[in-house]
Design an enzyme around this catalytic site. Structure first.
Site, mmCIF file in Angstrom:
data_model
loop_
_atom_site.group_PDB
_atom_site.id
_atom_site.type_symbol
_atom_site.label_atom_id
_atom_site.label_comp_id
_atom_site.label_asym_id
_atom_site.label_seq_id
_atom_site.Cartn_x
_atom_site.Cartn_y
_atom_site.Cartn_z
ATOM 1 N N ARG A 2 1.075 -1.298 -5.336
ATOM 2 C CA ARG A 2 -0.162 -0.633 -5.741
ATOM 3 C C ARG A 2 0.101 0.858 -5.806
ATOM 4 O O ARG A 2 0.620 1.444 -4.846
ATOM 5 C CB ARG A 2 -1.267 -0.926 -4.742
ATOM 6 C CG ARG A 2 -2.543 -0.196 -5.130
ATOM 7 C CD ARG A 2 -3.679 -0.556 -4.252
ATOM 8 N NE ARG A 2 -3.566 0.075 -2.946
ATOM 9 C CZ ARG A 2 -4.429 -0.131 -1.953
ATOM 10 N NH1 ARG A 2 -5.415 -0.968 -2.119
ATOM 11 N NH2 ARG A 2 -4.299 0.476 -0.808
ATOM 12 N N GLU B 191 -12.003 -4.209 -7.435
ATOM 13 C CA GLU B 191 -12.683 -3.782 -6.212
ATOM 14 C C GLU B 191 -13.935 -2.960 -6.506
ATOM 15 O O GLU B 191 -14.554 -2.413 -5.617
ATOM 16 C CB GLU B 191 -11.718 -3.033 -5.288
ATOM 17 C CG GLU B 191 -10.955 -1.905 -5.946
ATOM 18 C CD GLU B 191 -9.860 -1.304 -5.070
ATOM 19 O OE1 GLU B 191 -9.799 -1.584 -3.868
ATOM 20 O OE2 GLU B 191 -9.053 -0.525 -5.617
ATOM 21 N N ARG C 98 -17.647 1.254 4.367
ATOM 22 C CA ARG C 98 -16.801 0.363 5.168
ATOM 23 C C ARG C 98 -16.345 0.993 6.481
ATOM 24 O O ARG C 98 -15.810 0.321 7.344
ATOM 25 C CB ARG C 98 -15.596 -0.111 4.346
ATOM 26 C CG ARG C 98 -14.664 0.991 3.918
ATOM 27 C CD ARG C 98 -13.678 0.521 2.850
ATOM 28 N NE ARG C 98 -12.432 0.028 3.407
ATOM 29 C CZ ARG C 98 -11.340 -0.212 2.693
ATOM 30 N NH1 ARG C 98 -11.351 -0.037 1.379
ATOM 31 N NH2 ARG C 98 -10.237 -0.639 3.249
ATOM 32 N N ASN D 42 -12.294 -5.639 0.416
ATOM 33 C CA ASN D 42 -12.768 -4.589 1.328
ATOM 34 C C ASN D 42 -13.660 -3.599 0.587
ATOM 35 O O ASN D 42 -14.747 -3.252 1.031
ATOM 36 C CB ASN D 42 -11.593 -3.816 1.937
ATOM 37 C CG ASN D 42 -10.569 -4.728 2.572
ATOM 38 O OD1 ASN D 42 -10.899 -5.855 2.921
ATOM 39 N ND2 ASN D 42 -9.344 -4.268 2.714
ATOM 40 N N ASP D 43 -13.144 -3.138 -0.567
ATOM 41 C CA ASP D 43 -13.936 -2.183 -1.340
ATOM 42 C C ASP D 43 -14.997 -2.892 -2.165
ATOM 43 O O ASP D 43 -16.102 -2.365 -2.339
ATOM 44 C CB ASP D 43 -13.027 -1.353 -2.256
ATOM 45 C CG ASP D 43 -12.409 -0.196 -1.494
ATOM 46 O OD1 ASP D 43 -13.147 0.478 -0.749
ATOM 47 O OD2 ASP D 43 -11.194 0.015 -1.607
ATOM 48 N N ARG E 261 0.867 -1.195 0.000
ATOM 49 C CA ARG E 261 0.000 0.000 0.000
ATOM 50 C C ARG E 261 0.897 1.237 0.000
ATOM 51 O O ARG E 261 1.273 1.744 1.058
ATOM 52 C CB ARG E 261 -0.896 0.004 1.247
ATOM 53 C CG ARG E 261 -2.034 -1.006 1.212
ATOM 54 C CD ARG E 261 -2.959 -0.795 2.401
ATOM 55 N NE ARG E 261 -4.236 -1.450 2.252
ATOM 56 C CZ ARG E 261 -4.525 -2.676 2.725
ATOM 57 N NH1 ARG E 261 -3.629 -3.353 3.391
ATOM 58 N NH2 ARG E 261 -5.709 -3.197 2.539
HETATM 59 C C1 PEP Z 1 -9.423 -3.631 -0.727
HETATM 60 O O1 PEP Z 1 -10.194 -2.730 -1.058
HETATM 61 O O2 PEP Z 1 -9.803 -4.804 -0.475
HETATM 62 C C2 PEP Z 1 -7.988 -3.375 -0.603
HETATM 63 C C3 PEP Z 1 -7.128 -4.343 -0.400
HETATM 64 O O3 PEP Z 1 -7.588 -2.084 -0.651
HETATM 65 P P1 PEP Z 1 -7.744 -1.036 0.563
HETATM 66 O O4 PEP Z 1 -8.227 -1.787 1.768
HETATM 67 O O5 PEP Z 1 -6.407 -0.435 0.783
HETATM 68 O O6 PEP Z 1 -8.747 -0.081 0.036
HETATM 69 MG MG MG Z 2 -9.440 -0.896 -1.840
#
Ligand code: PEP
Ligand code: MG
Length: 587
Positions: free
Chosen positions: A333, A432, A466, A455-456, A296
């Site tokens: 990323r 995502e 979230r 996550n997204d 990240r």
């Molecule tokens: C996600 O969205 O799953 C991801 C890995 O990116 P981040 O949590 O940094 O948005």
């Molecule tokens: Mg993400």
């Protein structure tokens, strides 16, 4: 008193509360400003200055034992507190009748403006330091104690309304025993960092701060999402026993950390790491992982004071990562800023729905200077190892094509300058956003690889923020719809043989990992702290069993049922491995 929140990061802790409130000088009414005489006001200012000096001396002394780099930051602050030009100007303004706080604010504003305009990045950085120093002097003027998460005098449990990623990124890992907040969801970046540091955490606890005080005893059960304020002796005993059991299970799982993740019927699953910086990993973390599935990069930007990291800063960081992983892939990323991740030195547009706004790649394609610097640094680092480039928040093939074209233009620049880089650097995307997941059959023709950001993907699929605890029950990351969508993407990628991983938090969750393997995923990326438990379940199951569970989950109607089935399966495997371990110990 017992409070329930979201179970974010496992572990049981009994400790003392420290309430964290970042200092905000806006709207404060200072007693010093109401003093009658000019001399009294001047004295109040000088006293605040002395207190600020004393605080800094104490901090420098404590910090230099652990980190000379952090100590240097505070040395710089001390120099600024002692700056004669600033001091004289403030004194003159107070003598001419200005309220003390106004004189401090105005004079610092002047110097901050002057430094902020400088082209030189070193001077720019000093502007951010000046803001910190101004706030310290104003806080001392108000007579409030210092609270700073990067340096804590003793172990404590942090209670806060909210922690920003920039607070958690610099947190004093050694002394923070647990984190409890009122805001924040299961995949907020505070949650992700807590998990990656192995700090027990419970977020989304309603009205937390109205019941807590500094120094109160507290029990935090991260796995159950339970927080017990001022527990009696009986509760303490009960939780100390639970602590012993959970520590034992953790130790048994740890034995799996060093073995390859191969299912009972011989299918290997690559286990990669989610990292913010390679400097935070131990040699063991690097040894047990098959690479970095998600670096990240925005954390490098959040830790940088007053300005974005320049090309050299970034090149050093990325090169260090690829060199440390010696030929294993490191997926970088590109900058994913926006949403809950802000940069204090970069004025991002104010948006009503920042998660649906100009975030990540959308921003980079507009702020091309920042993007260009990052790509130059990344491409240069690609010459030294196996660096792959991944673009976040890709919603359409046009987005990917634009990012790719921009990368090619940066490559052409490097060619002109005769700077070496890997011409065949793999270019991939995060999946995502549902729109890109649903055209995975077309996506797979164009990208070199992809990683599913659950996550997204969950946030956008379920239309549930979230971060917002009040819609946490709608953020259903075990929803069959999410597993079906992941299954569809996995099917398209496995037909083509191109690399696909999961790097969202689901990938590091032992129960969900079973379904992901069953859906065809052969690479999972996670925090270092999750590796042992995920390997424990993978090595305890056959692909066929995982497939049956995944098929069953996709056919269910609710997330609750899916979570129950998968959690029971994971617990049964962990239980089996504890029994095997006990038999080995007894033999
Ligand atoms: C996600 O969205 O799953 C991801 C890995 O990116 P981040 O949590 O940094 O948005
Ligand atoms: Mg993400």
């Amino acid at each position: 008193m017992e409070k329930q929140g979201l179970a974010i990061s496992d572990g049981i802790v009994c400790g003392k509360i420290l309430i964290y409130e970042p200092y905000n000088p806006e709207g404060v009414e200072y007693e010093a400003d109401c003093l009658e005489g000019t001399q009294e006001r001047l004295d109040a200012y000088l006293q605040a200055l002395d207190s600020a000096r004393l605080e800094l001396d104490g901090i420098i002394d404590a910090v230099k034992r652990h980190s000379l780099e952090k100590a240097e930051i505070f040395q710089t602050h001390k120099i600024l507190v002692n700056d004669v030009a600033i001091d004289q100007e403030i004194q003159e303004q107070i003598m001419s009748g200005k309220p003390v706080s106004q004189a401090i604010t105005d004079v610092f504003a002047l110097f901050i403006r002057m430094l902020g305009q400088a082209k030189n990045s070193f001077t720019n950085e000093r502007a951010a330091d000046l803001k910190d120093v101004r706030n310290r002097i104003l806080r001392c003027l108000e007579g409030k104690p210092d609270k700073n998460l990067s340096l804590l005098p003793e172990p404590c449990v942090i209670f806060a309304r909210e922690l920003l990623p920039s607070d958690t990124a610099t947190i004093d890992q050694k002394n923070v025993r647990a984190i409890v907040t009122e805001l924040g969801g299961a995949t907020s970046h505070t949650a992700i960092i807590a998990r990656s540091y192995g700090i027990p955490a419970v977020l989304g606890v309603e009205d937390l701060l109205s019941y807590a005080a500094d120094g109160d005893d507290v029990i935090v059960d991260g796995a159950a999402g339970v927080v017990i304020l001022r527990p009696d002796a009986q509760k303490m005993d009960e939780y100390r026993q639970k602590q012993v059991v959970s520590e034992k299970c953790r130790q048994i799982a740890q034995a799996y950390r060093h073995i390859p993740a191969v299912t009972q019927d011989g299918t290997a699953v690559a286990i990669e790491l989610n990292i913010s910086s390679v400097g935070r990993l131990s040699a063991d973390d690097i040894a047990v992982a098959d690479g970095v599935g998600l670096m990240r990069s925005e954390f490098l930007y959040m830790q940088s004071k007053g300005r974005p990291p320049d090309e050299e800063d970034q090149f050093r960081e990325y090169k260090a990562a690829v060199c440390a992983f010696k030929g294993k892939p490191v997926i970088l990323r590109t900058l994913d800023i926006g949403g809950d991740k802000q940069l204090p030195y970069m004025a991002l547009p104010q948006e009503d729905n920042p998660f649906l706004g100009k975030r990540a790649l959308r921003l980079c394609l507009k702020e091309t200077a920042i993007f260009r610097t990052q790509l130059r640094a990344a491409l240069r680092a690609s010459y030294f190892g196996e660096l792959w480039l991944m673009f976040p928040m890709v919603g359409s093939l046009e987005d990917f094509r634009a990012a790719k074209a921009f990368t090619r233009s940066v490559m052409a620049e490097l060619d002109k300058e005769k700077i070496p880089y890997n011409r065949n650097i793999p270019l991939g995307i995060m999946i995502e956003i549902p729109s890109i997941a649903l055209i995975a059959d077309q996506v797979v023709q164009e990208v070199d690889f992809a990683s599913i950001g659950t996550n997204d993907l969950c946030q956008y699929l379920m239309a549930a923020d979230r971060l917002n605890p009040s819609v946490a029950s709608y953020y259903q990351d075990y929803h069959p719809a999410l597993f079906r969508l992941i299954g569809y993407v996995a099917e398209q990628f496995s037909k083509s043989g191109k690399s696909l991983s999961v790097c969202g938090e689901l990938g590091g969750n032992p129960a969900a990992a079973i379904a992901l393997v069953g859906l065809g995923l052969r690479t999972l990326s996670m925090n270092a702290a999750s590796i042992a438990e995920v390997k424990q379940v993978i090595t305890g199951i056959t692909v066929q069993e995982a497939q049956q569970l995944a098929t069953a989950v996709c056919a269910l109607e609710t997330a609750v049922e899916a979570k129950r089935i998968l959690t029971e399966a994971a617990e049964a495997i962990a239980h089996r491995s504890v029994t095997v371990q006990q038999n080995v110990n007894n033999a």
